[in-house]
Design a protein around this motif. Structure first.
Motif, mmCIF file in Angstrom:
data_model
loop_
_atom_site.group_PDB
_atom_site.id
_atom_site.type_symbol
_atom_site.label_atom_id
_atom_site.label_comp_id
_atom_site.label_asym_id
_atom_site.label_seq_id
_atom_site.Cartn_x
_atom_site.Cartn_y
_atom_site.Cartn_z
ATOM 1 N N ARG A 1 39.581 40.289 34.250
ATOM 2 C CA ARG A 1 39.144 38.886 34.263
ATOM 3 C C ARG A 1 39.136 38.338 35.688
ATOM 4 O O ARG A 1 38.264 37.526 36.048
ATOM 5 C CB ARG A 1 40.067 38.055 33.376
ATOM 6 C CG ARG A 1 39.467 36.733 32.925
ATOM 7 C CD ARG A 1 40.219 36.208 31.732
ATOM 8 N NE ARG A 1 41.589 35.866 32.043
ATOM 9 C CZ ARG A 1 41.954 34.687 32.533
ATOM 10 N NH1 ARG A 1 41.047 33.754 32.782
ATOM 11 N NH2 ARG A 1 43.221 34.429 32.762
ATOM 12 N N LEU A 2 40.079 38.777 36.492
ATOM 13 C CA LEU A 2 40.107 38.375 37.897
ATOM 14 C C LEU A 2 38.886 38.894 38.633
ATOM 15 O O LEU A 2 38.247 38.177 39.411
ATOM 16 C CB LEU A 2 41.390 38.897 38.546
ATOM 17 C CG LEU A 2 41.516 38.720 40.068
ATOM 18 C CD1 LEU A 2 41.564 37.243 40.425
ATOM 19 C CD2 LEU A 2 42.763 39.427 40.576
ATOM 20 N N ILE A 3 38.524 40.154 38.379
ATOM 21 C CA ILE A 3 37.352 40.752 39.022
ATOM 22 C C ILE A 3 36.092 39.967 38.687
ATOM 23 O O ILE A 3 35.208 39.780 39.528
ATOM 24 C CB ILE A 3 37.204 42.230 38.599
ATOM 25 C CG1 ILE A 3 38.387 43.047 39.124
ATOM 26 C CG2 ILE A 3 35.894 42.821 39.113
ATOM 27 C CD1 ILE A 3 38.419 44.469 38.600
ATOM 28 N N ASP A 4 36.003 39.488 37.418
ATOM 29 C CA ASP A 4 34.826 38.728 36.993
ATOM 30 C C ASP A 4 34.605 37.485 37.841
ATOM 31 O O ASP A 4 33.477 37.009 37.980
ATOM 32 C CB ASP A 4 34.968 38.306 35.525
ATOM 33 C CG ASP A 4 34.820 39.485 34.578
ATOM 34 O OD1 ASP A 4 34.205 40.484 34.980
ATOM 35 O OD2 ASP A 4 35.325 39.403 33.440
ATOM 36 N N GLN A 5 35.675 36.936 38.400
ATOM 37 C CA GLN A 5 35.574 35.676 39.119
ATOM 38 C C GLN A 5 35.541 35.841 40.629
ATOM 39 O O GLN A 5 35.415 34.856 41.356
ATOM 40 C CB GLN A 5 36.753 34.765 38.725
ATOM 41 C CG GLN A 5 36.803 34.473 37.234
ATOM 42 C CD GLN A 5 37.972 33.584 36.853
ATOM 43 O OE1 GLN A 5 38.043 32.413 37.225
ATOM 44 N NE2 GLN A 5 38.919 34.137 36.110
ATOM 45 N N LEU A 6 35.668 37.082 41.108
ATOM 46 C CA LEU A 6 35.625 37.311 42.553
ATOM 47 C C LEU A 6 34.202 37.177 43.076
ATOM 48 O O LEU A 6 33.236 37.537 42.392
ATOM 49 C CB LEU A 6 36.166 38.693 42.889
ATOM 50 C CG LEU A 6 37.648 38.932 42.613
ATOM 51 C CD1 LEU A 6 38.014 40.370 42.972
ATOM 52 C CD2 LEU A 6 38.524 37.958 43.390
ATOM 53 N N GLN A 7 34.066 36.680 44.292
ATOM 54 C CA GLN A 7 32.755 36.528 44.925
ATOM 55 C C GLN A 7 32.864 36.944 46.388
ATOM 56 O O GLN A 7 33.320 36.184 47.218
ATOM 57 C CB GLN A 7 32.258 35.077 44.826
ATOM 58 C CG GLN A 7 32.002 34.624 43.402
ATOM 59 C CD GLN A 7 31.493 33.203 43.341
ATOM 60 O OE1 GLN A 7 31.481 32.485 44.337
ATOM 61 N NE2 GLN A 7 31.068 32.787 42.170
ATOM 62 N N GLY A 8 32.453 38.183 46.665
ATOM 63 C CA GLY A 8 32.455 38.650 48.046
ATOM 64 C C GLY A 8 33.801 39.107 48.556
ATOM 65 O O GLY A 8 33.958 39.333 49.755
ATOM 66 N N ASP A 9 34.813 39.236 47.690
ATOM 67 C CA ASP A 9 36.124 39.719 48.111
ATOM 68 C C ASP A 9 36.198 41.234 47.973
ATOM 69 O O ASP A 9 35.765 41.792 46.963
ATOM 70 C CB ASP A 9 37.218 39.078 47.254
ATOM 71 C CG ASP A 9 37.193 37.561 47.314
ATOM 72 O OD1 ASP A 9 37.563 37.018 48.363
ATOM 73 O OD2 ASP A 9 36.795 36.940 46.318
#
Length: 344
Positions: free
Chosen positions: A120-128
């Motif tokens: 779920r954390l990966i789903d919300q990452l942007q460019g990290d």
């Protein structure tokens, strides 16, 4: 040339239908006229009628509608070069794969819940950039830091307690592996600007000799250490399953007693406090992973990737404008002329 949505082109079939309907209407109207009016009387009644103007009006409407339909399909002609920059933080997740992570005081189990929250954390990452370390008494870099989130999910999905040679937990092993990964990842000025974050996900049971030296090395690299606790204070037993997934018993200690494992939050709080980060906790029905994500957004970001790519350029604007112009002509173009013009 390519199309944004070529299905709209099927509406072009409306044009021959309109032409056919107009022709039928005019023929039907002409037959009715011949039944009630003579040719000489009819010409006097519609004095000044300009047949060419009427044809121009109809043709303009047909062309305008056709162009608007083509514009709606989104034609893309030629190419335009765009520059894409991806910015974010360097994030390493250290996932505890000790046997106690199979405890089911957090459903479906501590490990499965941890993997779900990471996903779920990966789903919300942007460019990290994100990487994965798995550890027990030893630690391994399961996935180096990457912008390819799909690849990371593959490594996350295969992470199981059975893959590790040891069933105990040693935080220093995870920290040392993280320090080596961050050191090898400092390959450019841009990445060195990014905040470095280590997230340790564990139930807090540490059987190592100490992690102070390893934590000190991370501090020297300006790595912020966050921790995420899995489990409950009351604790539970550690189930054992066979290859078919059937329960065959519970983990026992050397004296043969059933082991009861519980969340040791104080150890994780201490690591987060000494590491300049924060402690979060996951229990049944609650999760602090969103709070951690909000904290990531506040950290300094570095540029990890900058590239140029060519893309087809949208051209629907021109067709839509020309189409509207034809529609306007079709609506206002005169098909009656003044007496002076008709005499000429």
């Amino acid at each position: 040339m390519i199309w944004q949505d070529a299905l709209y082109l099927w509406f072009l079939l409306i044009i021959p239908l309109l032409i056919g309907a107009t022709y039928w209407y005019n023929r039907n109207l002409e037959k009715k006229r011949e039944a009630y009016f003579g040719e000489e009387l009819f010409q006097k009644l519609r004095k000044g009628f300009w047949s060419l103007g009427k044809r121009i009006r109809n043709v303009s409407l047909y062309i305008g509608i056709a162009l608007l339909i083509v514009a709606a399909a989104g034609p893309k002609i030629g190419t335009e070069v765009r520059e894409v920059k991806r910015q974010g933080v360097d994030l390493l997740i250290a996932l505890d794969l000790s046997a106690s992570m199979n405890a089911e005081d957090v459903k479906p189990s501590r490990l499965e819940k941890a993997k779900y929250e990471i996903s779920r954390l990966i789903d919300q990452l942007q460019g990290d950039r994100i990487g994965l370390i798995v550890f027990t008494g030893e630690a391994y870099l399961q996935s180096p830091m990457t912008l390819d989130y799909s690849a990371l999910r593959l490594f996350l999905n295969i992470a199981e307690t059975s893959q590790m040679p040891s069933s105990s937990t040693d935080f220093s092993a995870a920290m040392e592996t993280a320090a080596q990964s961050f050191e090898s990842g400092e390959d450019s000025e841009n990445t060195s600007k990014a905040a470095k974050v280590l997230m340790i996900i564990s139930d807090g049971e540490d059987h190592g000799e100490g992690y102070s030296e390893a934590l000190q090395k991370l501090e020297e690299q300006n790595v912020s250490v966050y921790t995420l606790g899995m489990g409950t204070q009351s604790g539970t037993t550690i189930p054992l399953y066979d290859d078919s997934g059937s329960l065959i018993g519970y983990k026992r200690d050397e004296q043969g007693k059933v082991v009861n494992t519980h969340l040791q939050a104080e150890a994780l709080r201490s690591i987060a406090s000494d590491g300049g980060g924060e402690y979060y906790e996951i229990r049944n029905g609650s999760s602090d992973i969103d709070a951690f994500l909000g904290r990531l957004d506040e950290l300094q970001q570095g540029e990890f990737a900058s590239q140029e790519y060519a893309d087809f350029k949208n051209q629907f604007q021109w067709l839509a404008g020309i189409g509207l112009a034809f529609v306007v002509v079709g609506m206002v173009f005169p098909f009656y002329r003044s007496r002076e013009s008709s005499r000429e």
